[in-house]
Structures are given as C-alpha cells and as structure tokens.
Write a protein that holds these residues in place. Sequence first.
Motif, short mmCIF file in Angstrom:
data_model
loop_
_atom_site.label_atom_id
_atom_site.label_comp_id
_atom_site.label_asym_id
_atom_site.label_seq_id
_atom_site.Cartn_x
_atom_site.Cartn_y
_atom_site.Cartn_z
N GLY A 13 34.66 5.14 -32.24
CA GLY A 13 35.07 4.35 -31.31
C GLY A 13 33.80 3.86 -30.32
O GLY A 13 33.98 2.75 -29.76
N ILE A 14 32.86 4.59 -30.20
CA ILE A 14 31.79 4.39 -29.42
C ILE A 14 30.60 4.00 -29.95
O ILE A 14 29.95 5.00 -30.66
CB ILE A 14 31.36 5.40 -28.23
CG1 ILE A 14 32.76 5.51 -27.25
CG2 ILE A 14 30.33 5.02 -27.40
CD1 ILE A 14 32.53 6.37 -26.40
N TYR A 15 30.05 2.81 -30.22
CA TYR A 15 28.99 2.32 -31.18
C TYR A 15 27.80 1.72 -30.43
O TYR A 15 26.88 1.18 -31.02
CB TYR A 15 29.47 1.65 -32.26
CG TYR A 15 30.40 2.51 -33.17
CD1 TYR A 15 30.28 3.61 -33.97
CD2 TYR A 15 31.87 2.03 -33.14
CE1 TYR A 15 31.13 4.18 -34.70
CE2 TYR A 15 32.99 2.70 -33.84
CZ TYR A 15 32.31 3.56 -34.58
OH TYR A 15 33.43 4.34 -35.22
N ASP A 16 27.83 1.73 -29.00
CA ASP A 16 26.87 1.06 -28.21
C ASP A 16 26.95 1.58 -26.99
O ASP A 16 27.80 2.20 -26.54
CB ASP A 16 26.89 -0.47 -28.57
CG ASP A 16 28.39 -1.09 -28.17
OD1 ASP A 16 28.91 -0.40 -27.42
OD2 ASP A 16 28.44 -2.27 -28.58
N ILE A 17 26.07 1.02 -25.94
CA ILE A 17 25.93 1.39 -24.69
C ILE A 17 26.00 -0.11 -23.93
O ILE A 17 25.17 -0.80 -24.20
CB ILE A 17 24.88 2.22 -24.07
CG1 ILE A 17 24.95 3.69 -24.59
CG2 ILE A 17 24.94 2.27 -22.34
CD1 ILE A 17 23.77 4.45 -24.31
N ASP A 18 26.77 -0.31 -23.21
CA ASP A 18 26.90 -1.63 -22.25
C ASP A 18 25.61 -1.60 -21.01
O ASP A 18 25.42 -0.63 -20.62
CB ASP A 18 28.14 -1.72 -21.42
CG ASP A 18 29.16 -1.88 -22.56
OD1 ASP A 18 29.05 -2.28 -23.70
OD2 ASP A 18 30.36 -1.85 -21.86
N GLY A 19 24.98 -2.75 -21.26
CA GLY A 19 24.16 -2.99 -20.12
C GLY A 19 22.73 -2.25 -20.13
O GLY A 19 21.68 -2.26 -19.55
N LEU A 20 22.34 -1.84 -21.54
CA LEU A 20 21.04 -1.14 -21.90
C LEU A 20 20.01 -2.23 -21.68
O LEU A 20 20.09 -3.11 -22.63
CB LEU A 20 21.22 -0.38 -23.09
CG LEU A 20 20.29 0.72 -23.32
CD1 LEU A 20 20.15 1.83 -22.19
CD2 LEU A 20 20.33 1.15 -24.77
N GLN A 21 19.02 -2.03 -20.85
CA GLN A 21 17.82 -3.19 -20.77
C GLN A 21 16.85 -2.39 -21.82
O GLN A 21 16.32 -1.49 -22.01
CB GLN A 21 17.29 -3.03 -19.45
CG GLN A 21 18.44 -3.74 -18.25
CD GLN A 21 18.02 -3.58 -16.87
OE1 GLN A 21 17.39 -2.57 -16.36
NE2 GLN A 21 18.37 -4.62 -16.23
#
Length: 290
Positions: A13-21
């Motif tokens: 269910g977790i395939y990314d990170i929000d807000g990664l610059q």
Amino acid sequence: MTHTKIAIIGGSGIYDIDGLQGAEWTTVDSPWGAPSDAILSGTLGGVEMAFLPRHGRGHVHSPSTVPYRANIDALKRLGVTDVISVSACGSFREAMAPGDFVIVDQFIDRTIAREKSFFGSGCVAHVSVAHPTCPRLGDACEAAARDAGITVHRGGTYLAMEGPQFSTLAESRMYRESWGADVIGMTNMPEAKLAREAELCYASVAMITDYDSWHPDHGEVDVSEIIKTLMGNADKGRDLVKRLPALLGADRAPCPHGCDRALEYAILTRPEARDPELMAKLDAVAGRLL
C-alpha cells in the motif's frame, strides 16, 4: 557527527513518499542481486531520504521472493544511516485493532526459505539481535505517529511467517496464546537481521489490517476487508513518514545503542582465511571494518 539519511522500506500500500523534493528514481547495482526496485531519493524537510518499495512498484515480489540482501546492501551503498520499515500486519491482541500502528521491538522468525545473512563460509560473523530494533528510531516513529493522530502502541512482538498463505486457526491460536506474539506479518525477517549486519539503525512500524484468524468475532482473514484497511493505513503511514525528518534532524551522532557498530567484534574469520570473492561482496555492508 554525520549526515542523516533516512530510508523508508514501504510495504503493501505504500509505494511513494509525499513531498519529497528533487525526487529521482535511481537504479543501484548490488553484488547480492537486483533490489526490489529502483530507489527514490530526494530531500524532505532538509533531510536526505530514500524510498524503496519492498514488493516493487506494481507489487511484483511475494514476501518469500523479496531480495532482502540486495535491498539492504543497496541502501547502505546510497549512504543510508537509518532504516524504517513500514508494513502491514495482523493482530493477536484485542487492544491492537485494525487501523492501529505498532512500533515493534521484538521478532519471532518463522521464515524458512530466505537467505538470512551476508556472511557465511569464507567470512563468518555473529551479530547480536537480542534487541533487533533501534529505540532511538522507535522514539521518533512513536512521536510522529502521535503527532499525526494515529493510535499507536509502543512495543510488540512481531511473528514473521513465511507465507504467502495466511495462518491456520491452530497456528494463529498458538502464536497468540503459547508464544505471546502481538502481531503477525511476512516481511520484517530477515530484513531486520540484515540491517543489523549492515550496521544500520532499524525500526519497524507495523500497520494493523486485521485480527488474523484467532478472533471469534472476525473469523478467517478476509482479503477484501484487509485491502480497505490497508488503503487507510497507507495514508496514515505517509503522514507519519513526512514528520520524521524534523524529529531525527539532518545531523546525526553515533547511535547510543550501538546499531552502527554492530560488527565491531562480530567477524571471527582471520584475515588470511577470508574468501576474497565474499570479501568483495561485503564492501558496502562491512566496509567500515574490512
């Protein structure tokens, strides 16, 4: 003092990170094979972060086929200092309900089909996993969860089963009643052991999706219900992750619990008896000593 680099190993269910610059997917070559996927690297809140989808994007690896050694080795090669596992699990405790998170501090390893060490013939090493997770990272994960309004339980024993099938009712009752496990999953072992061998601080955030099969009011595991809870947990998991940089900071002192020095006295094979081929593969994992 070194720079913090946090790695998130994301489970179901977790395939990314929000807000990664400055986010960029990078393919990392490992002598232990191909990792589960490319690794997403960037910064969040001024702290370097990396993200590795444990099952690969599209969920292509089963718990047994996840390349655990390659994953940990690849993170070490990228300069990661702290690893936080985020994974789905079942619960053996009424008070640990679906939707709750558990900051795991112990494991029972029931996996049987996975390579569990970077070491072996040609270079023997024995690290301690008496306390397999890092309390400092656990503190940060607990604080992040509470700040995000997540119901979180600090401490719990994770039963790692081989899978991919869920437990029988008899197994579920045994793990709960006789063995004293609190949650059950399929992926934190041998991941935690390998992180210790690689001298990486490791914490496990277990996101509860169900009551396994022991619960008299819930019956057998219902995959459709798991998926519904999984999606809500994934949103909460991302909320937890984005709060970690502020808690851990960009500068990092040596681990007060010694996770980053786990190999100090662990390697037993004399230098002249070590296998050169294996030694070459250990260049990242044990490079500090070798």
